[in-house]
Structures are given as structure tokens and as C-alpha cells.
Write a protein that holds these residues in place. Structure first.
Motif, PDB file in Angstrom:
ATOM      1  N   LEU A   1      10.811  24.499 -12.891  1.00 57.32           N
ATOM      2  CA  LEU A   1      11.203  25.450 -13.947  1.00 57.32           C
ATOM      3  C   LEU A   1      10.016  26.216 -14.513  1.00 57.32           C
ATOM      4  CD1 LEU A   1      13.807  23.338 -15.960  1.00 57.32           C
ATOM      5  CD2 LEU A   1      14.241  25.105 -14.272  1.00 57.32           C
TER       6      LEU A   1
ATOM      7  N   PHE B   1      16.353  16.609  -6.115  1.00 59.62           N
ATOM      8  CA  PHE B   1      15.172  15.767  -6.337  1.00 59.62           C
ATOM      9  C   PHE B   1      14.711  15.147  -5.029  1.00 59.62           C
ATOM     10  CE2 PHE B   1      17.317  15.761 -10.460  1.00 59.62           C
ATOM     11  CZ  PHE B   1      16.274  16.161 -11.252  1.00 59.62           C
ATOM     12  N   GLU B   2      13.395  14.998  -4.913  1.00 61.42           N
ATOM     13  CA  GLU B   2      12.842  14.312  -3.746  1.00 61.42           C
ATOM     14  C   GLU B   2      12.316  12.961  -4.186  1.00 61.42           C
ATOM     15  OE1 GLU B   2       9.707  16.506  -1.889  1.00 61.42           O
ATOM     16  OE2 GLU B   2      10.818  18.358  -2.227  1.00 61.42           O
ATOM     17  N   THR B   3      12.464  11.986  -3.300  1.00 60.54           N
ATOM     18  CA  THR B   3      11.840  10.698  -3.597  1.00 60.54           C
ATOM     19  C   THR B   3      10.389  10.780  -3.169  1.00 60.54           C
ATOM     20  OG1 THR B   3      13.907   9.624  -3.128  1.00 60.54           O
ATOM     21  CG2 THR B   3      11.953   8.225  -3.180  1.00 60.54           C
ATOM     22  N   LYS B   4       9.517  10.550  -4.112  1.00 65.16           N
ATOM     23  CA  LYS B   4       8.092  10.670  -3.804  1.00 65.16           C
ATOM     24  C   LYS B   4       7.587   9.367  -3.178  1.00 65.16           C
ATOM     25  CE  LYS B   4       7.076  14.710  -5.645  1.00 65.16           C
ATOM     26  NZ  LYS B   4       6.425  15.795  -4.964  1.00 65.16           N
ATOM     27  N   THR B   5       7.076   9.472  -1.977  1.00 70.02           N
ATOM     28  CA  THR B   5       6.440   8.285  -1.385  1.00 70.02           C
ATOM     29  C   THR B   5       5.018   8.653  -1.001  1.00 70.02           C
ATOM     30  OG1 THR B   5       7.198   8.895   0.798  1.00 70.02           O
ATOM     31  CG2 THR B   5       8.575   7.332  -0.404  1.00 70.02           C
ATOM     32  N   GLY B   6       4.144   7.681  -1.012  1.00 71.92           N
ATOM     33  CA  GLY B   6       2.757   7.942  -0.646  1.00 71.92           C
ATOM     34  C   GLY B   6       1.952   6.663  -0.717  1.00 71.92           C
ATOM     35  N   ASP B   7       0.661   6.791  -0.347  1.00 73.88           N
ATOM     36  CA  ASP B   7      -0.191   5.593  -0.389  1.00 73.88           C
ATOM     37  C   ASP B   7      -0.645   5.323  -1.817  1.00 73.88           C
ATOM     38  OD1 ASP B   7      -0.185   5.194   2.380  1.00 73.88           O
ATOM     39  OD2 ASP B   7      -1.610   6.840   2.628  1.00 73.88           O
ATOM     40  N   TYR B   8      -0.944   4.080  -2.085  1.00 73.54           N
ATOM     41  CA  TYR B   8      -1.538   3.762  -3.380  1.00 73.54           C
ATOM     42  C   TYR B   8      -2.614   2.695  -3.197  1.00 73.54           C
ATOM     43  CZ  TYR B   8       0.632  -0.834  -3.958  1.00 73.54           C
ATOM     44  OH  TYR B   8       0.973  -2.148  -3.809  1.00 73.54           O
TER      45      TYR B   8
ATOM     46  N   LYS C   1      19.393  27.128 -12.780  1.00 75.04           N
ATOM     47  CA  LYS C   1      18.200  26.646 -12.073  1.00 75.04           C
ATOM     48  C   LYS C   1      18.312  25.153 -11.776  1.00 75.04           C
ATOM     49  CE  LYS C   1      14.552  29.703 -12.055  1.00 75.04           C
ATOM     50  NZ  LYS C   1      13.268  29.714 -11.435  1.00 75.04           N
ATOM     51  N   VAL C   2      18.790  24.404 -12.776  1.00 76.32           N
ATOM     52  CA  VAL C   2      18.863  22.946 -12.632  1.00 76.32           C
ATOM     53  C   VAL C   2      19.928  22.557 -11.613  1.00 76.32           C
ATOM     54  CG1 VAL C   2      19.338  20.794 -13.854  1.00 76.32           C
ATOM     55  CG2 VAL C   2      17.991  22.554 -14.953  1.00 76.32           C
TER      56      VAL C   2
ATOM     57  N   PHE D   1      18.931  22.418  -8.017  1.00 72.71           N
ATOM     58  CA  PHE D   1      17.711  21.648  -7.754  1.00 72.71           C
ATOM     59  C   PHE D   1      18.010  20.286  -7.137  1.00 72.71           C
ATOM     60  CE2 PHE D   1      14.161  18.915  -9.065  1.00 72.71           C
ATOM     61  CZ  PHE D   1      13.113  19.653  -8.535  1.00 72.71           C
TER      62      PHE D   1
ATOM     63  N   HIS E   1      20.949  30.347 -17.903  1.00 69.59           N
ATOM     64  CA  HIS E   1      19.904  30.583 -16.907  1.00 69.59           C
ATOM     65  C   HIS E   1      19.256  29.268 -16.482  1.00 69.59           C
ATOM     66  CE1 HIS E   1      16.790  32.658 -14.788  1.00 69.59           C
ATOM     67  NE2 HIS E   1      15.833  32.129 -15.544  1.00 69.59           N
ATOM     68  N   LEU E   2      19.042  28.422 -17.495  1.00 69.69           N
ATOM     69  CA  LEU E   2      18.398  27.121 -17.259  1.00 69.69           C
ATOM     70  C   LEU E   2      19.315  26.235 -16.412  1.00 69.69           C
ATOM     71  CD1 LEU E   2      15.677  26.165 -18.331  1.00 69.69           C
ATOM     72  CD2 LEU E   2      16.864  24.883 -20.086  1.00 69.69           C
TER      73      LEU E   2
ATOM     74  N   GLN F   1       9.149  16.808 -11.501  1.00 68.91           N
ATOM     75  CA  GLN F   1       9.559  17.754 -10.448  1.00 68.91           C
ATOM     76  C   GLN F   1      10.308  18.929 -11.053  1.00 68.91           C
ATOM     77  OE1 GLN F   1      11.647  16.064  -7.041  1.00 68.91           O
ATOM     78  NE2 GLN F   1      10.445  14.190  -7.232  1.00 68.91           N
TER      79      GLN F   1
ATOM     80  N   LYS G   1      -2.566  31.115 -17.682  1.00 68.26           N
ATOM     81  CA  LYS G   1      -1.400  30.954 -16.834  1.00 68.26           C
ATOM     82  C   LYS G   1      -1.672  31.612 -15.491  1.00 68.26           C
ATOM     83  CE  LYS G   1       3.470  30.738 -16.912  1.00 68.26           C
ATOM     84  NZ  LYS G   1       4.734  31.083 -17.336  1.00 68.26           N
TER      85      LYS G   1
ATOM     86  N   GLY H   1       0.794  -1.231   0.000  1.00 66.07           N
ATOM     87  CA  GLY H   1       0.000   0.000   0.000  1.00 66.07           C
ATOM     88  C   GLY H   1       0.828   1.283   0.000  1.00 66.07           C
ATOM     89  N   LYS H   2       2.164   1.166   0.001  1.00 62.82           N
ATOM     90  CA  LYS H   2       3.010   2.364  -0.064  1.00 62.82           C
ATOM     91  C   LYS H   2       3.732   2.382  -1.412  1.00 62.82           C
ATOM     92  CE  LYS H   2       2.860   4.423   4.037  1.00 62.82           C
ATOM     93  NZ  LYS H   2       2.126   5.691   4.051  1.00 62.82           N
ATOM     94  N   ARG H   3       3.936   3.593  -1.909  1.00 58.71           N
ATOM     95  CA  ARG H   3       4.524   3.759  -3.229  1.00 58.71           C
ATOM     96  C   ARG H   3       5.830   4.537  -3.079  1.00 58.71           C
ATOM     97  NH1 ARG H   3       3.798   7.684  -7.262  1.00 58.71           N
ATOM     98  NH2 ARG H   3       3.689   6.816  -9.367  1.00 58.71           N
ATOM     99  N   TYR H   4       6.913   3.990  -3.608  1.00 58.91           N
ATOM    100  CA  TYR H   4       8.222   4.666  -3.539  1.00 58.91           C
ATOM    101  C   TYR H   4       8.643   4.945  -4.970  1.00 58.91           C
ATOM    102  CZ  TYR H   4       7.977   2.458   1.047  1.00 58.91           C
ATOM    103  OH  TYR H   4       7.566   2.052   2.286  1.00 58.91           O
ATOM    104  N   ASP H   5       8.704   6.223  -5.331  1.00 56.60           N
ATOM    105  CA  ASP H   5       8.932   6.571  -6.738  1.00 56.60           C
ATOM    106  C   ASP H   5      10.367   7.048  -6.958  1.00 56.60           C
ATOM    107  OD1 ASP H   5       8.785   7.389  -9.340  1.00 56.60           O
ATOM    108  OD2 ASP H   5       6.790   8.256  -9.147  1.00 56.60           O
TER     109      ASP H   5
ATOM    110  N   CYS I   1      -3.036   6.782  -6.915  1.00 61.83           N
ATOM    111  CA  CYS I   1      -2.165   7.338  -5.875  1.00 61.83           C
ATOM    112  C   CYS I   1      -2.827   8.541  -5.216  1.00 61.83           C
ATOM    113  CB  CYS I   1      -0.842   7.814  -6.475  1.00 61.83           C
ATOM    114  SG  CYS I   1       0.040   6.501  -7.265  1.00 61.83           S
TER     115      CYS I   1
END
Lengths: 75, 508
Positions: free
Chosen positions: A72, B23-30, B17-18, B21, B13-14, A67, B123, A54-58, B91
Motif C-alpha cells: 500500500l 499474502f506470501e508465506t515468507k521462508t528463508g534461512d536464519y 487494493k487490499v 492482495f 480505494h483502500l 507485506q 520519499k 536453519g529455515k524460517r517459516y513465517d 534472518c
């Protein structure tokens, strides 16, 4: 220790050694046995998405690009 | 700058910015889709999701979590239900549905999830949750400033204050939307007032007509149209008024006044009923779910006049409810009547008799607007309601050819003229000073010798004459909202002179 319901979505088939290493790490993290069922999803571009109990690790390239796209947005 | 230099500049410029930056690891319920029927998705898993949370489906589609159970979640789709398959991944996004807000929306037509419907790119940089709590009691101020609709019948007898909720109720084709449109058109000159028009379950052609009318009248500049038409899924129709309200709240919290029209809440209740039945919630009277009252009360409570410490902005709500055969005691009409601060009741008979706006004065009321009415208007509109109500009662008897005494005949004559005077087209809105002038003429009995059929035409001529001869006085009334005795005498004198001239010209 019961086995977790685990799916690994990847852009390409992972090498066996890499898969074993991932399973070992997730087992240690969740303190239970993790055996992945691999599903291919080319839209991820690279990296993987682990779905465990039930947990998702992306960790996919697609998520990172998203992201970056949001960050940007002001350019 | 050459093309190459521009590209180099852009790339650096790009890169900058990069570089910074992370990155985050996205975690969550699914969860996974167990079944999908009529836009309602049953999902296994997603144990940690919240009520109203936005859920992301495969293919970039979204849904709303509406039913939280131990073993799963019931959700309604906002888009793309045909592409969802069983076993598909869902998700949680961790946040409730939100909508783009701010000045970028002015003059635009969008759907309840912020997608532009007018073919141009949108926008927006700021967002607000669609559902948010109403301002607390301490944050509010009493309703004490008027919101002029430009319609004589309403501003004089059923005045609306800024922050008030005034229901417009009547059968189909009785001019409900026309009143709301007139009120919106009348705000075009006021840079501090914004308008939001929420179309819920309306025909696409009707919404296009509304947009056209507003554009033609020059009132689109500070107006936002949120549209969920009849072919949109019930979820979007359900969300539309809350999304419109969120857009209005953004302006209100910036200290602006907002007029919001919900057209109409009958269809909104019906959309919510469809959703609830599909979600298998227990149904009550007329198959509406138990919380159908709360559905509208929480929406209309968000209309408020904020205290000066909170910026002093306001949201004035004009919800519209459609009745069947004039029955205002049906379920949804009685609910909304009890929530709002008054109602404007429109009658089919009056409409077909050519009396437009077809306001039934006896059944219409404004519970807080009187205290917000300008003193000039108060002075000239004192007994209008009584005059008109008495006239309409007496006119019914007079139809039978009964003998009538002199005082009744006078009452009828006055009533006939007043009825004609109050007739008005939606785009012929009148300023406060113009309304005060014509009501003053009526109050002083200056119109007693004018045939009723000529009254509407005469009103236009009279106002043109006054504009040419007493522009300063009219301007003072508009600016101060008061009618002092010298201005009053001056207006009466000019009006008498105009009428005498007119009689002379006719004789010649």
C-alpha cells in the motif's frame, strides 16, 4: 530418523491439539521428527513463526501486515 | 468534496487494493547470534547467505554478511549493535545492501543507507544495489568532453574530462575540499550535470559547512550529499562511497553527467582496516587487509563515460587523499595514484605563501584530460605549465640574491604575474571564456607592466570590462569552445584599450 532442532514462536500459547497438528505437518514436510519448543513473542500479533533446522517459516500476522504496508506504499 | 465523501472514497480505494492482495508465506534461512564485539557479529547458521547480503536482526536492525564460513557468518552491523543479544535471531533478506536513488535525492543530505540527515522526510521510489559492476569496455567511450572546474590553474594546466578519475592529494589544510567544492559550484548552471559529495569520516561541522557553501552558491539544487561522519561506525564509512557511486550511476544511466567527490579515501581505507581487523582477516602492510587496493580500484572503475548507444552519460570522480608531511609515496596515496587518471598535488608551502589553489604544477598531471580540453583553452594555455615550472625552479635560486641575466629576470617577472593570475577563491569560479580572455592577456604579455600585487584585482576589473563590451564574443567562446582569429583580435584590442585607459586614469 533424528529429531530436528525446532522452535515455534507464537503471539499466545497454542492449544495442544493445534501444536500436535503443526508438528505432524512439519514432520511430514521435512521427512523427520519435529518437536517444537514454544516461545512467546507478542509482537507477532497472531499466527506463528516456525524455526526448523536453519529455515524460517513465517505465518505471522505481523509479517502479513508488513507485506500489506509495502504493497500500500503507493496509496 | 466533504470530509465524509473523502473518507468514503479513500476507504473504497483502500479496500480495492487490499481485496486483490495475496499474502506470501515468507521462508528463508536464519541463524542465531553467537557473539558481538565492536559491531562485528558472529552468527551460527545462515548457511545459504551470500557475500554482502543484508541481514535482518531483531528490533529492525541490519547488518552486512562479510565473512562466510562453513559453520556460520561474520557480519558487521549497520545500526543498533547495542540492542543485539546473544542467541538473538538473524534472518537473511536475500538481497544485497541498496540505496534510494533518483531526483528525490537532489538537494538532500543522507547517510549511506538512505536515511535523511537534514530533518526532512525522504520519499524515494527507486533503489540500486550499493555494489555493482563497473561498465564494460564495450559500453564505454573515450573521455573527450571537458568538465570545467572554473579554476584557472586546473582548467588550463591539469584539465579534467567527463568520465575521468582525477585525484586531489595533499596534506591536511591545503585546500583539497575547496577545489572539489569549486568544481561542484561551477556545475550549477548546467542542467545536465549532477553532483554527489561523499563525506567519509569527516567532522559533522565540516559537512555542515560544505552543505552551507553549496547552498549559498546556489549549487545544491542538483547535488546530493552522502555523509558518514567521524562518529559513524566504520561500516557506514566503508559503505558511503559505494552508496554515493550508486546514486551517481542512476543519473549516468539516464544519460546525465555526474561529478562525484570522495572526501576522503584515506579515511575510507582506515575504516575498512578497522572492519577487517575486527573480522580477524589477515593484515598486511600498515595493517591494511590484502584487498585494500581492490577496495578503491573497484570503486573508481565505476567512473566512466558511457558510449552514445548507452545514453552517453558519465561519472567524473574526484577522489581526495590526505598525505602526511607531503609524502605521496605512502601506501594508500601510491595505490590511488596508480588507479586514477592523474592527480592534483597540493603543497602546504604554497598554501601558506598565499598561493591558492596551492597546486604543485610539477607533480600534478592529467593523463586523459588534455584530449578533452576545448580548443580555445588549448590555444592559450600551451606553455603555461612550462612557464610556471621554470619560474618556480628559478625563483628558488633568485632568493639567494644571485646575479641574474636579462632573460632570467624576464622569466621571473612573467612567473610572478602568472602566479598572481592563477590565484582564485573557491566561490569565484570563472567561465571558459573568462579564463581564455585572461590567459590571452597573459600570453600576449599585456600584463607585463602591472605590479604583481595588483594582478588579481585587475583580473576582476578586466573581466567586468569585457563583459560590458564584448559579451557576444565571450558567449560565442562559451558556446563553441573555440577562439577564432577575429574574436581573438577583438579581445586583444579591447584588453589593450582597457589597460591603456587604466594607466591614464592612474596618472590623472
Amino acid at each position: 530418523m533424528s529429531e530436528a532442532n525446532a522452535i515455534l514462536r507464537c503471539a499466545a500459547v497454542p492449544e495442544e491439539a493445534a501444536l500436535q497438528e503443526l508438528q505432524r505437518r512439519f514432520s511430514a514436510l521435512l521427512a523427520r521428527g519435529v518437536v517444537f519448543r514454544v516461545e512467546l513473542e507478542p509482537e507477532l500479533i497472531g499466527g506463528y513463526v516456525a524455526l526448523v533446522d536453519g529455515k524460517r517459516y513465517d505465518f505471522s500476522i505481523a509479517a502479513r501486515l508488513e507485506q500489506l504496508r509495502v504493497a500500500l506504499g503507493g496509496v | 468534496m466533504t470530509g465524509e465523501e473523502y473518507m468514503a472514497d479513500f476507504t473504497s480505494h483502500l479496500l480495492e487494493k487490499v481485496k486483490g492482495f495475496t499474502f506470501e508465506t515468507k521462508t528463508g534461512d536464519y541463524g542465531t547470534v553467537r557473539s558481538i564485539m565492536d559491531d562485528v557479529v558472529q552468527i551460527d547458521g545462515l548457511a545459504g547467505s551470500h557475500y554482502g547480503e543484508l541481514l535482518a536482526f531483531a528490533g529492525g536492525h541490519f547488518g552486512l554478511a562479510m565473512d562466510l564460513r562453513e559453520d556460520g557468518v561474520g557480519a558487521v552491523m549497520l545500526s543498533g549493535s547495542r540492542e543485539i543479544t546473544t542467541g538473538g535471531l538473524v534472518c537473511g533478506t536475500g538481497h544485497v545492501a541498496d540505496i534510494c536513488v533518483g531526483d528525490a535525492l537532489c538537494g538532500r543530505i543522507i547517510d549511506p543507507i538512505g536515511r535523511p540527515l537534514d530533518g526532512r522526510q525522504l520519499k524515494a521510489s527507486s533503489f540500486r544495489p550499493v555494489e555493482s559492476p563497473a561498465p564494460s569496455i564495450m559500453d564505454r567511450s573515450p573521455v573527450d568532453r571537458p568538465l570545467q572546474t572554473g579554476l584557472l590553474a586546473i582548467d588550463s594546466m591539469i584539465p579534467i574530462g567527463r568520465g575521468q578519475r582525477e585525484l586531489i592529494i595533499g596534506d591536511r589544510q591545503t585546500g583539497k575540499t575547496a577545489i572539489a567544492l569549486a568544481a561542484m559550484i561551477n556545475q550549477r548552471g548546467d542542467e545536465n550535470t549532477y553532483c554527489v559529495y561523499c563525506a567519509i569520516g569527516q567532522k559533522g561541522a565540516t559537512v555542515a559547512q560544505v552543505a552551507h557553501t553549496l547552498r549559498e552558491a546556489g549549487a545544491m539544487e542538483r547535488t546530493v550529499i552522502v555523509a558518514a561522519t567521524a562518529d559513524d561506525r566504520p561500516t557506514l564509512q566503508y559503505l558511503a562511497p559505494y552508496a554515493g557511486c550508486a546514486i551517481a550511476e542512476e543519473f549516468m544511466h539516464r544519460g546525465k553527467d555526474v561529478l562525484i567527490v570522495y572526501d576522503d579515501l584515506t579515511k575510507h581505507a582506515a575504516a575498512y582496516r578497522s572492519m577487517s581487523l575486527l573480522l580477524r582477516r589477515p593484515s598486511g602492510r600498515e595493517a591494511y587487509p590484502g584487498d585494500v587496493f581492490y577496495l578503491h580500484s573497484r570503486l573508481l572503475e565505476r567512473a566512466a563515460r558511457l558510449s552514445d548507444e548507452n545514453g552517453g552519460g558519465s561519472i567524473t570522480a574526484l577522489p581526495i587523499v590526505e598525505t602526511m608531511a607531503g609524502d605521496i609515496s605512502a601506501y594508500i596515496p601510491t595505490n590511488v595514484i596508480s588507479i586514477t587518471d592523474g592527480q592534483i598535488f597540493l603543497e602546504e608551502e604554497l598554501f601558506h605563501a598565499g598561493i591558492r589553489p596551492a597546486v604543485n604544477v610539477g607533480l600534478s598531471v592529467s593523463r586523459v584530460g588534455r584530449s578533452a580540453q576545448r580548443s580555445a583553452m588549448k590555444e592559450v594555455s600551451g606553455s603555461l605549465r612550462l612557464d610556471l615550472a621554470q619560474y618556480r625552479d628559478t625563483a628558488i635560486f633568485a632568493q639567494f640574491g644571485a646575479d641574474i641575466d636579462a632573460s632570467t629576470a624576464r622569466l621571473l617577472r612573467r612567473g610572478e604575474r602568472l602566479t598572481q593570475l592563477l590565484k582564485q577563491k573557491q566561490d569565484a569560479v570563472l567561465r571558459l571564456s573568462q579564463q581564455v580572455a585572461v590567459l590571452l592577456a597573459f600570453g600576449q604579455n599585456l600584463l607585463r607592466d602591472i605590479p604583481p600585487a595588483e594582478i588579481t584585482e585587475l583580473r576582476g576589473e578586466l573581466l567586468e570590462y569585457l563583459q560590458a563590451h564584448c559579451e557576444g564574443t565571450l558567449h560565442t567562446i562559451d558556446a563553441t569552445g573555440a577562439l577564432n582569429s577575429s574574436d581573438r583580435e577583438m579581445l586583444i584590442a579591447y584588453m589593450k584599450h582597457f589597460l591603456a585607459e587604466r594607466v591614464r586614469a592612474k596618472r590623472a
